[in-house]
Scaffold this motif. Structure first.
Motif, PDB file in Angstrom:
ATOM      1  N   SER A 225     122.298  40.494  73.270  1.00  0.00           N
ATOM      2  CA  SER A 225     120.916  40.140  72.938  1.00  0.00           C
ATOM      3  C   SER A 225     120.848  38.684  72.513  1.00  0.00           C
ATOM      4  CB  SER A 225     120.385  41.025  71.796  1.00  0.00           C
ATOM      5  OG  SER A 225     121.072  40.736  70.587  1.00  0.00           O
ATOM      6  N   VAL A 226     119.659  38.105  72.655  1.00  0.00           N
ATOM      7  CA  VAL A 226     119.436  36.756  72.154  1.00  0.00           C
ATOM      8  C   VAL A 226     119.651  36.719  70.644  1.00  0.00           C
ATOM      9  CG1 VAL A 226     117.655  35.008  71.746  1.00  0.00           C
ATOM     10  CG2 VAL A 226     117.905  36.025  74.015  1.00  0.00           C
ATOM     11  N   GLU A 227     119.204  37.766  69.971  1.00  0.00           N
ATOM     12  CA  GLU A 227     119.338  37.798  68.514  1.00  0.00           C
ATOM     13  C   GLU A 227     120.796  37.726  68.088  1.00  0.00           C
ATOM     14  OE1 GLU A 227     117.501  40.332  64.765  1.00  0.00           O
ATOM     15  OE2 GLU A 227     117.558  41.225  66.761  1.00  0.00           O
ATOM     16  N   GLY A 228     121.690  38.449  68.783  1.00  0.00           N
ATOM     17  CA  GLY A 228     123.106  38.396  68.440  1.00  0.00           C
ATOM     18  C   GLY A 228     123.698  37.015  68.631  1.00  0.00           C
ATOM     19  N   VAL A 233     125.187  31.687  65.881  1.00  0.00           N
ATOM     20  CA  VAL A 233     124.945  30.269  65.620  1.00  0.00           C
ATOM     21  C   VAL A 233     124.654  30.037  64.145  1.00  0.00           C
ATOM     22  CG1 VAL A 233     123.385  28.339  66.090  1.00  0.00           C
ATOM     23  CG2 VAL A 233     124.110  29.835  67.956  1.00  0.00           C
ATOM     24  N   ILE A 234     123.767  30.840  63.596  1.00  0.00           N
ATOM     25  CA  ILE A 234     123.374  30.672  62.198  1.00  0.00           C
ATOM     26  C   ILE A 234     124.582  30.815  61.279  1.00  0.00           C
ATOM     27  CG2 ILE A 234     122.003  31.679  60.320  1.00  0.00           C
ATOM     28  CD1 ILE A 234     119.909  32.420  62.460  1.00  0.00           C
ATOM     29  N   ALA A 235     125.392  31.848  61.507  1.00  0.00           N
ATOM     30  CA  ALA A 235     126.576  32.063  60.669  1.00  0.00           C
ATOM     31  C   ALA A 235     127.548  30.895  60.790  1.00  0.00           C
ATOM     32  CB  ALA A 235     127.262  33.370  61.070  1.00  0.00           C
ATOM     33  N   THR A 236     127.703  30.363  61.993  1.00  0.00           N
ATOM     34  CA  THR A 236     128.609  29.236  62.216  1.00  0.00           C
ATOM     35  C   THR A 236     128.163  28.008  61.435  1.00  0.00           C
ATOM     36  OG1 THR A 236     129.174  30.044  64.429  1.00  0.00           O
ATOM     37  CG2 THR A 236     129.578  27.715  63.980  1.00  0.00           C
ATOM     38  N   ILE A 237     126.886  27.692  61.522  1.00  0.00           N
ATOM     39  CA  ILE A 237     126.376  26.498  60.838  1.00  0.00           C
ATOM     40  C   ILE A 237     126.401  26.684  59.327  1.00  0.00           C
ATOM     41  CG2 ILE A 237     124.408  24.957  60.604  1.00  0.00           C
ATOM     42  CD1 ILE A 237     125.936  24.927  63.335  1.00  0.00           C
ATOM     43  N   GLN A 238     125.989  27.844  58.863  1.00  0.00           N
ATOM     44  CA  GLN A 238     125.966  28.087  57.421  1.00  0.00           C
ATOM     45  C   GLN A 238     127.366  28.083  56.810  1.00  0.00           C
ATOM     46  OE1 GLN A 238     123.678  31.735  57.166  1.00  0.00           O
ATOM     47  NE2 GLN A 238     121.737  30.630  56.979  1.00  0.00           N
ATOM     48  N   SER A 239     128.373  28.349  57.625  1.00  0.00           N
ATOM     49  CA  SER A 239     129.757  28.350  57.131  1.00  0.00           C
ATOM     50  C   SER A 239     130.404  26.979  57.216  1.00  0.00           C
ATOM     51  CB  SER A 239     130.592  29.357  57.935  1.00  0.00           C
ATOM     52  OG  SER A 239     130.094  30.665  57.770  1.00  0.00           O
ATOM     53  N   GLY A 240     129.676  25.992  57.737  1.00  0.00           N
ATOM     54  CA  GLY A 240     130.188  24.627  57.775  1.00  0.00           C
ATOM     55  C   GLY A 240     131.213  24.352  58.850  1.00  0.00           C
ATOM     56  N   ASP A 284     141.350  26.641  64.166  1.00  0.00           N
ATOM     57  CA  ASP A 284     140.677  27.177  62.978  1.00  0.00           C
ATOM     58  C   ASP A 284     139.181  27.393  63.250  1.00  0.00           C
ATOM     59  OD1 ASP A 284     143.013  27.156  61.555  1.00  0.00           O
ATOM     60  OD2 ASP A 284     142.616  25.257  60.530  1.00  0.00           O
ATOM     61  N   GLN A 285     138.534  26.419  63.898  1.00  0.00           N
ATOM     62  CA  GLN A 285     137.113  26.563  64.226  1.00  0.00           C
ATOM     63  C   GLN A 285     136.879  27.776  65.115  1.00  0.00           C
ATOM     64  OE1 GLN A 285     135.325  22.827  65.765  1.00  0.00           O
ATOM     65  NE2 GLN A 285     137.076  21.771  64.861  1.00  0.00           N
ATOM     66  N   LEU A 286     137.730  27.907  66.123  1.00  0.00           N
ATOM     67  CA  LEU A 286     137.564  29.003  67.073  1.00  0.00           C
ATOM     68  C   LEU A 286     137.728  30.357  66.404  1.00  0.00           C
ATOM     69  CD1 LEU A 286     137.224  30.100  69.925  1.00  0.00           C
ATOM     70  CD2 LEU A 286     139.677  29.713  70.288  1.00  0.00           C
ATOM     71  N   SER A 287     138.692  30.474  65.500  1.00  0.00           N
ATOM     72  CA  SER A 287     138.921  31.774  64.859  1.00  0.00           C
ATOM     73  C   SER A 287     137.725  32.205  64.019  1.00  0.00           C
ATOM     74  CB  SER A 287     140.184  31.720  63.995  1.00  0.00           C
ATOM     75  OG  SER A 287     140.023  30.808  62.915  1.00  0.00           O
ATOM     76  N   LEU A 288     137.080  31.254  63.349  1.00  0.00           N
ATOM     77  CA  LEU A 288     135.900  31.583  62.550  1.00  0.00           C
ATOM     78  C   LEU A 288     134.721  31.981  63.430  1.00  0.00           C
ATOM     79  CD1 LEU A 288     135.964  28.881  59.725  1.00  0.00           C
ATOM     80  CD2 LEU A 288     136.108  31.355  59.427  1.00  0.00           C
ATOM     81  N   VAL A 289     134.476  31.182  64.477  1.00  0.00           N
ATOM     82  CA  VAL A 289     133.354  31.486  65.362  1.00  0.00           C
ATOM     83  C   VAL A 289     133.568  32.815  66.074  1.00  0.00           C
ATOM     84  CG1 VAL A 289     132.039  30.696  67.381  1.00  0.00           C
ATOM     85  CG2 VAL A 289     132.774  29.053  65.653  1.00  0.00           C
ATOM     86  N   ARG A 290     134.805  33.092  66.476  1.00  0.00           N
ATOM     87  CA  ARG A 290     135.110  34.369  67.121  1.00  0.00           C
ATOM     88  C   ARG A 290     134.786  35.533  66.176  1.00  0.00           C
ATOM     89  NH1 ARG A 290     138.910  35.724  71.263  1.00  0.00           N
ATOM     90  NH2 ARG A 290     139.969  33.717  71.052  1.00  0.00           N
ATOM     91  N   LEU A 291     135.112  35.370  64.918  1.00  0.00           N
ATOM     92  CA  LEU A 291     134.835  36.409  63.930  1.00  0.00           C
ATOM     93  C   LEU A 291     133.336  36.665  63.825  1.00  0.00           C
ATOM     94  CD1 LEU A 291     135.931  38.258  61.637  1.00  0.00           C
ATOM     95  CD2 LEU A 291     135.641  36.307  60.090  1.00  0.00           C
ATOM     96  N   PHE A 292     132.544  35.595  63.757  1.00  0.00           N
ATOM     97  CA  PHE A 292     131.086  35.760  63.657  1.00  0.00           C
ATOM     98  C   PHE A 292     130.522  36.417  64.918  1.00  0.00           C
ATOM     99  CE2 PHE A 292     131.486  31.635  61.099  1.00  0.00           C
ATOM    100  CZ  PHE A 292     131.700  32.323  59.924  1.00  0.00           C
ATOM    101  N   GLY A 293     130.975  35.951  66.077  1.00  0.00           N
ATOM    102  CA  GLY A 293     130.432  36.460  67.324  1.00  0.00           C
ATOM    103  C   GLY A 293     130.771  37.914  67.578  1.00  0.00           C
ATOM    104  N   GLU A 294     131.970  38.299  67.265  1.00  0.00           N
ATOM    105  CA  GLU A 294     132.369  39.691  67.477  1.00  0.00           C
ATOM    106  C   GLU A 294     131.546  40.635  66.620  1.00  0.00           C
ATOM    107  OE1 GLU A 294     136.542  39.592  66.744  1.00  0.00           O
ATOM    108  OE2 GLU A 294     137.057  38.988  68.806  1.00  0.00           O
ATOM    109  N   GLY A 295     131.131  40.169  65.466  1.00  0.00           N
ATOM    110  CA  GLY A 295     130.285  40.986  64.608  1.00  0.00           C
ATOM    111  C   GLY A 295     128.835  41.051  65.043  1.00  0.00           C
ATOM    112  N   ASN A 296     128.474  40.202  66.023  1.00  0.00           N
ATOM    113  CA  ASN A 296     127.088  40.154  66.507  1.00  0.00           C
ATOM    114  C   ASN A 296     126.956  40.565  67.967  1.00  0.00           C
ATOM    115  OD1 ASN A 296     125.478  39.182  64.231  1.00  0.00           O
ATOM    116  ND2 ASN A 296     126.710  37.312  64.369  1.00  0.00           N
TER     117      ASN A 296
END
Length: 458
Positions: A225-228, A233-240, A284-296
């Motif tokens: 979904s677009v929302e996911g 994106v939001i989680a990535t930016i908010q996490s710096g 390190d960046q990829l591991s964080l973004v992967r974590l956020f995306g898999e949850g969405n």
């Protein structure tokens, strides 16, 4: 007209363009707004020639419109008046200086972003602002351009150090310094940046450069979904996470890109990602973004590490407008954009997408969503008045929603002709009146780019 032409003919020769067919080329742009053909076009090659043109146009009561690469989307460089002089800066395209030690360069306004980066490639530096089109740097400064890399490197506002401007009386005004910061006087550099050619003409600019990253990793990631995708994106930016590019393409945009560029991507909402840094920091960046995306609800994460593969991916993204237009033969594109606080991004895009689906229009959504900026490409046949009416209603609703949550009616396209009324709603009467006073002080006769930004100046 004969008087002005005669006074310029000896100096400019073939660079003085009077033929109707040649002038008609300057009535074109990538936006949908109606253009007039300028009465006269001149291609200066020096600062002194620009000053001469301004002085002569002022004496004969002609208006002046600056022209770069013709990539503006809101009629920013459209001719609106009779007795109009179009100044084409394509011959002022010298890279005057590159100072690798100071991480800066000095350029003329007709230099394009691709030209600059090709020229400085061997220095290990690059200029990061990437609006997609191979725009002229003068035009990018005039519209305060941003683009795919803004989330990490900033827009033109953050990457400009100083300007040389020709003002309405032909004077040459220098703003800024080579230093990285200053507390000296009014910030004239950023007053002129984003003024869309209404306060003066840019004839030289000093720009920040950045070091080329050790490692670049690009990827595509489809979502259910677009929302996911947007929540990732939001989680990535908010996490710096210092991600370099984070672009959203909805399923309609992916379908168009697949047809245009033979990408064979899943026709689902998708993020185009790019990571810059050292080997360790990218991991390190990829591991964080992967974590956020898999949850969405992220699906398949596909990587492009080779330069050729990355270029193919981003070329497809940059050609999304033409890909969308090709989906509807004989259609034109109306491209609009807004920018919202990152916390409001998901709701804003979902509202826009719901309205588009209810209307039955073909209107892909794309965005530099890492900084809250998204675009709608309305693809419309010129004779389909009902569809144009639907697009206008959706556009106004999208703008109103953005303003209601503290956003802006345009993140990067500027005001031009198309968003003058929206700018008034955004800023209010007192703020717009202050802008008018600045315009009147610097350009009391309305010489520069009339009809732009202010609704009743046409």
């Amino acid at each position: 007209m004969d008087s002005l032409v005669n006074s310029l003919a000896d100096r400019f020769g073939s660079r003085l363009i009077t033929a109707p067919s040649a002038r008609a080329q300057y009535a074109q742009s990538e936006g949908h707004h109606a253009h007039q053909t300028p009465s006269l076009v001149v291609q200066p090659a020096t600062v002194e020639e620009v000053q001469l043109l301004v002085q002569r146009a002022a004496e004969d009561h002609w208006s002046i419109v600056a022209y770069g690469a013709g990539t503006s989307l809101e009629g920013n460089a459209a001719t609106t008046h009779a007795d109009s002089l179009c100044i084409d800066f394509s011959r002022m395209n010298r890279i005057i200086e590159v100072s690798a030690a100071d991480l800066l360069c000095v350029v003329e306004p007709g230099v394009t972003r691709e030209q600059l980066n090709e020229d400085i490639r061997a220095t290990g530096l690059f200029f990061p602002v990437d609006p997609g089109a191979n725009a002229s740097l003068g035009g990018m400064i005039s519209t305060r351009a941003s683009g795919t890399t803004t989330v990490r490197y900033g827009s033109m506002r953050e990457n400009i150090l100083g300007l040389k401007m020709v003002t309405a009386d032909g004077s040459l005004v220098l703003t800024g310094t080579r230093a990285r910061k200053s507390a000296s006087g009014y910030d004239l550099t950023h007053l002129f940046t984003g003024s869309e050619g209404t306060l003066g003409l840019i004839v030289e600019a000093s720009l920040r450069l950045h070091g080329q990253p050790d490692k670049i990793l690009a990827a595509t990631w489809d979502f259910g979904s677009v929302e996911g995708a947007v929540d990732t994106v939001i989680a990535t930016i908010q996490s710096g996470v210092p991600i370099a590019r984070m672009e959203l393409l909805d399923e309609a945009a992916i379908r168009a890109c697949n047809r245009q560029s033979a990408l064979r991507l899943p026709e689902k909402p998708m993020l185009f990602l790019e990571f810059h840094g050292s080997e360790a920091s990218v991991a390190d960046q990829l591991s964080l973004v992967r974590l956020f995306g898999e949850g969405n609800g992220g699906g398949q994460l596909q990587f492009a590490t080779a330069t050729e593969d990355r270029n193919t991916l981003w070329k497809a993204r940059h050609q999304a407008l033409w890909a969308a237009k090709n989906m509807v033969p004989g259609a034109v594109a109306w491209i609009t954009d807004v920018c919202v606080p990152i916390s409001q991004l998901s709701d804003a895009i979902i509202r826009a997408k719901t309205a588009i689906e209810a209307s039955g229009l073909f209107a892909p959504i794309l965005g530099h969503v890492g900084d809250g900026n998204f675009h709608i490409f309305f693809i419309l046949r010129t004779d389909d008045t009902a569809s144009w009416d639907k697009a206008r209603i959706i556009n106004e609703a999208v703008i109103d929603q953005a303003l209601s949550v503290g956003g802006t009616c345009t993140g990067e396209h500027g005001i031009g002709l198309g968003k003058r009324l929206a700018m008034q709603r955004e800023h209010g009467a007192d703020s717009v009146a202050t802008m008018r006073r600045i315009k009147d002080a610097l350009d009391p006769t309305g010489l520069f780019n009339p009809g732009k930004i202010f609704l009743d100046r046409l």
